[in-house]
Design an enzyme around this catalytic site. Structure first.
Site, PDB file in Angstrom:
ATOM      1  N   SER A  97      -1.459  34.816  36.054  1.00  0.00           N
ATOM      2  CA  SER A  97      -1.501  33.583  36.832  1.00  0.00           C
ATOM      3  C   SER A  97      -2.418  32.553  36.163  1.00  0.00           C
ATOM      4  O   SER A  97      -2.186  32.154  35.027  1.00  0.00           O
ATOM      5  CB  SER A  97      -1.944  33.905  38.258  1.00  0.00           C
ATOM      6  OG  SER A  97      -1.669  32.852  39.134  1.00  0.00           O
ATOM      7  N   ASP A 227       8.794  35.530  42.234  1.00  0.00           N
ATOM      8  CA  ASP A 227       7.430  35.007  42.266  1.00  0.00           C
ATOM      9  C   ASP A 227       7.416  33.751  43.130  1.00  0.00           C
ATOM     10  O   ASP A 227       8.013  32.736  42.782  1.00  0.00           O
ATOM     11  CB  ASP A 227       6.971  34.688  40.838  1.00  0.00           C
ATOM     12  CG  ASP A 227       5.497  34.400  40.738  1.00  0.00           C
ATOM     13  OD1 ASP A 227       4.953  33.750  41.652  1.00  0.00           O
ATOM     14  OD2 ASP A 227       4.882  34.815  39.731  1.00  0.00           O
ATOM     15  N   HIS A 256       4.685  37.805  42.658  1.00  0.00           N
ATOM     16  CA  HIS A 256       3.608  37.286  41.805  1.00  0.00           C
ATOM     17  C   HIS A 256       2.576  38.379  41.507  1.00  0.00           C
ATOM     18  O   HIS A 256       2.143  38.523  40.367  1.00  0.00           O
ATOM     19  CB  HIS A 256       2.938  36.104  42.503  1.00  0.00           C
ATOM     20  CG  HIS A 256       1.922  35.398  41.664  1.00  0.00           C
ATOM     21  ND1 HIS A 256       2.242  34.752  40.496  1.00  0.00           N
ATOM     22  CD2 HIS A 256       0.585  35.238  41.832  1.00  0.00           C
ATOM     23  CE1 HIS A 256       1.151  34.207  39.978  1.00  0.00           C
ATOM     24  NE2 HIS A 256       0.133  34.501  40.756  1.00  0.00           N
TER      25      HIS A 256
END
Length: 276
Positions: A97, A227, A256
């Site tokens: 991320s 995601d 995610h």
């Protein structure tokens, strides 16, 4: 465990496990978490003989809550300070991320010999926010909503994110782990509210296009197609297209936070790429 002090006097906390003469694998966490988010992968690579390192980004976890520096250039400089202090060479940098953006910026600027490979997992590059140049991005109002929720009730916001879209627990039939939700909350609340607030701009509005173009080492781009935080179509395929030596690995239907929900799927793939 230890602390590296950066040029502006900020103490960056890190964990460093395993043989000092083994190849280093460095893990970069997402917003608003800490190096603890990588415990599963650190133990996995440790068992396979690697030296594993994870730091807490400034303003996150156990690192100092600095007054400033909550943007990608400084995040990357902090990583460089850690890698220099530990003299890490031929390291593999794995970022999730926001940590994926941090990896892209650091690797693009790293000293020769420091980096062997990189992995971007559910990562924010090339750029998240919607614009004329990035029509598939998320509207700025989404990130304004993050900021207003953080200000209004950070503690509740840090329950709602992991209990919902981060791990896909809002999907029908999802196997919800209260421990995972609580651990996300624990990590988030250990950091500084102002650092997390400013980091939202850093992860959503930073353009990593030129960073990706400059990276010469092999890069694995791994992304779940479900995601809900960093949408697949506006991230992973676009990043691979910009990389000189990139490979796309898509995970159908995974969320995610798939490194936590599906480590049995992800870890072997990460290891295979590192060993190539």
């Amino acid at each position: 465990m230890g602390t590296v002090t950066t040029q502006d006097g900020t103490g960056i906390f890190y964990k460093d496990w395993g043989p000092r003469d083994a190849q280093p694998v460095v893990f970069h966490h997402g917003w608003p978490l800490s190096g603890d988010d990588w415990d599963n992968q650190m133990l996995f690579f440790l068992e396979h003989g690697y030296r594993v390192i994870a730091h807490d980004r400034r303003g996150h976890g156990r690192s100092d809550q600095s007054a400033g520096g909550h943007e990608m250039d400084t995040y990357a400089a902090d990583v460089a300070a850690v890698t220099d202090a530990l003299d890490l060479r031929d390291a593999v940098h794995i970022g999730h991320s926001t940590g994926g953006g941090e990896v892209a910026r650091y690797v693009a600027r790293a000293k020769p010999g420091r980096v062997a490979k990189a992995v971007l997992v559910g990562a924010v590059p090339p750029i998240m926010v919607k614009s004329d140049a990035n029509p598939g991005g998320l509207p700025i109002e989404v990130f304004d909503g993050f900021r207003s929720s953080l200000v209004a009730n950070r503690a509740q916001f840090y329950v709602d994110v992991p209990a919902g879209p981060f791990y896909g627990y809002n999907r029908p039939g999802a196997q919800v782990s209260q421990g995972v939700i609580d651990n996300w909350w624990r990590q988030g609340m250990s950091g500084a509210a102002h650092a997390h607030y400013h980091c939202i701009k850093a992860f959503s509005e930073t353009d990593f296009t030129e960073d990706l173009k400059q990276i010469e080492v092999p890069v694995l781009v791994a992304h779940g197609t479900d995601d809900q935080i960093v949408p697949y179509e506006d991230s992973a395929p676009l990043s691979v297209a910009l990389l000189r030596n990139g490979r796309l690995q898509s995970y159908e239907g995974l969320p995610h936070g798939m490194l936590t929900t599906h480590p049995d799927v992800l870890n072997p793939d990460l290891l295979a790429f590192v060993k190539e």
